[in-house]
Design a protein around this motif. Sequence first.
Motif, PDB file in Angstrom:
ATOM      1  N   ASN A  80     -18.893   7.602 -65.522  1.00  0.00           N
ATOM      2  CA  ASN A  80     -19.337   8.286 -66.727  1.00  0.00           C
ATOM      3  C   ASN A  80     -20.745   7.777 -67.054  1.00  0.00           C
ATOM      4  O   ASN A  80     -20.921   6.610 -67.409  1.00  0.00           O
ATOM      5  CB  ASN A  80     -18.359   8.017 -67.877  1.00  0.00           C
ATOM      6  CG  ASN A  80     -18.664   8.836 -69.097  1.00  0.00           C
ATOM      7  OD1 ASN A  80     -19.793   9.264 -69.318  1.00  0.00           O
ATOM      8  ND2 ASN A  80     -17.647   9.059 -69.912  1.00  0.00           N
ATOM      9  N   VAL A  81     -21.736   8.658 -66.936  1.00  0.00           N
ATOM     10  CA  VAL A  81     -23.118   8.224 -67.146  1.00  0.00           C
ATOM     11  C   VAL A  81     -23.409   7.926 -68.606  1.00  0.00           C
ATOM     12  O   VAL A  81     -24.327   7.158 -68.911  1.00  0.00           O
ATOM     13  CB  VAL A  81     -24.129   9.271 -66.619  1.00  0.00           C
ATOM     14  CG1 VAL A  81     -24.033   9.385 -65.111  1.00  0.00           C
ATOM     15  CG2 VAL A  81     -23.930  10.612 -67.260  1.00  0.00           C
ATOM     16  N   ASN A  82     -22.654   8.509 -69.521  1.00  0.00           N
ATOM     17  CA  ASN A  82     -22.894   8.255 -70.946  1.00  0.00           C
ATOM     18  C   ASN A  82     -22.396   6.882 -71.371  1.00  0.00           C
ATOM     19  O   ASN A  82     -23.078   6.178 -72.114  1.00  0.00           O
ATOM     20  CB  ASN A  82     -22.225   9.338 -71.799  1.00  0.00           C
ATOM     21  CG  ASN A  82     -22.846  10.688 -71.571  1.00  0.00           C
ATOM     22  OD1 ASN A  82     -24.044  10.796 -71.343  1.00  0.00           O
ATOM     23  ND2 ASN A  82     -22.035  11.727 -71.623  1.00  0.00           N
ATOM     24  N   THR A  83     -21.212   6.491 -70.909  1.00  0.00           N
ATOM     25  CA  THR A  83     -20.650   5.192 -71.290  1.00  0.00           C
ATOM     26  C   THR A  83     -20.933   4.120 -70.249  1.00  0.00           C
ATOM     27  O   THR A  83     -20.696   2.947 -70.492  1.00  0.00           O
ATOM     28  CB  THR A  83     -19.133   5.302 -71.487  1.00  0.00           C
ATOM     29  OG1 THR A  83     -18.534   5.693 -70.239  1.00  0.00           O
ATOM     30  CG2 THR A  83     -18.790   6.290 -72.580  1.00  0.00           C
ATOM     31  N   ARG A  84     -21.421   4.525 -69.073  1.00  0.00           N
ATOM     32  CA  ARG A  84     -21.698   3.629 -67.956  1.00  0.00           C
ATOM     33  C   ARG A  84     -20.451   2.854 -67.531  1.00  0.00           C
ATOM     34  O   ARG A  84     -20.509   1.676 -67.209  1.00  0.00           O
ATOM     35  CB  ARG A  84     -22.842   2.684 -68.264  1.00  0.00           C
ATOM     36  CG  ARG A  84     -24.143   3.409 -68.543  1.00  0.00           C
ATOM     37  CD  ARG A  84     -25.313   2.467 -68.392  1.00  0.00           C
ATOM     38  NE  ARG A  84     -26.563   3.145 -68.589  1.00  0.00           N
ATOM     39  CZ  ARG A  84     -27.216   3.823 -67.647  1.00  0.00           C
ATOM     40  NH1 ARG A  84     -26.709   3.917 -66.457  1.00  0.00           N
ATOM     41  NH2 ARG A  84     -28.363   4.413 -67.898  1.00  0.00           N
ATOM     42  N   LYS A  85     -19.315   3.547 -67.535  1.00  0.00           N
ATOM     43  CA  LYS A  85     -18.056   2.938 -67.111  1.00  0.00           C
ATOM     44  C   LYS A  85     -17.442   3.778 -66.010  1.00  0.00           C
ATOM     45  O   LYS A  85     -17.660   4.986 -65.921  1.00  0.00           O
ATOM     46  CB  LYS A  85     -17.078   2.857 -68.279  1.00  0.00           C
ATOM     47  CG  LYS A  85     -17.483   1.900 -69.360  1.00  0.00           C
ATOM     48  CD  LYS A  85     -16.441   1.839 -70.441  1.00  0.00           C
ATOM     49  CE  LYS A  85     -16.881   0.899 -71.551  1.00  0.00           C
ATOM     50  NZ  LYS A  85     -15.926   0.879 -72.653  1.00  0.00           N
TER      51      LYS A  85
END
Length: 142
Positions: A80-85
């Motif tokens: 997930n590029v938004n949460t970087r997870k």
Amino acid sequence: MFTVSSFQNNEMVTRQLAQRILNRMPKGDLKEKSVTPFVRDVYKAFMTVIKDDLRTQGQFNIKGVGRLFVRTTRPRQIFNVNTRKVDDCPAHKVVAFRPSKILREAFRDYIPFSRPGAAAAVTTSSTVTPPPSTAEQKMGEQ
């Protein structure tokens, strides 16, 4: 569940479809106002049949067009590029389409890289020689 935008898109599709059918029919007493409700009803019935067959049988064949079928994706990890997870994406079902041989052959010349060897023909025919460097130009002038 229909949202306003999907309902408007659906209406646009049926109107456009009705107009295209009307254009292909012999001229007569048919008018768009009489054809559009009929096309809308046929479209809704057709979509209902497709959905029912996909739910019950897992596939829907249209002779000369292709086959819609339900396939299950494998579970995988996604980033997930938004949460970087890194998250787990569970296996789920998607609808896929396999065109018939007739449809594939009809569009073979229009779809790039759809023929064996098409990619090689494109890469070999597009070789470009670079312009000469300034040193080569000076050597050529002498």
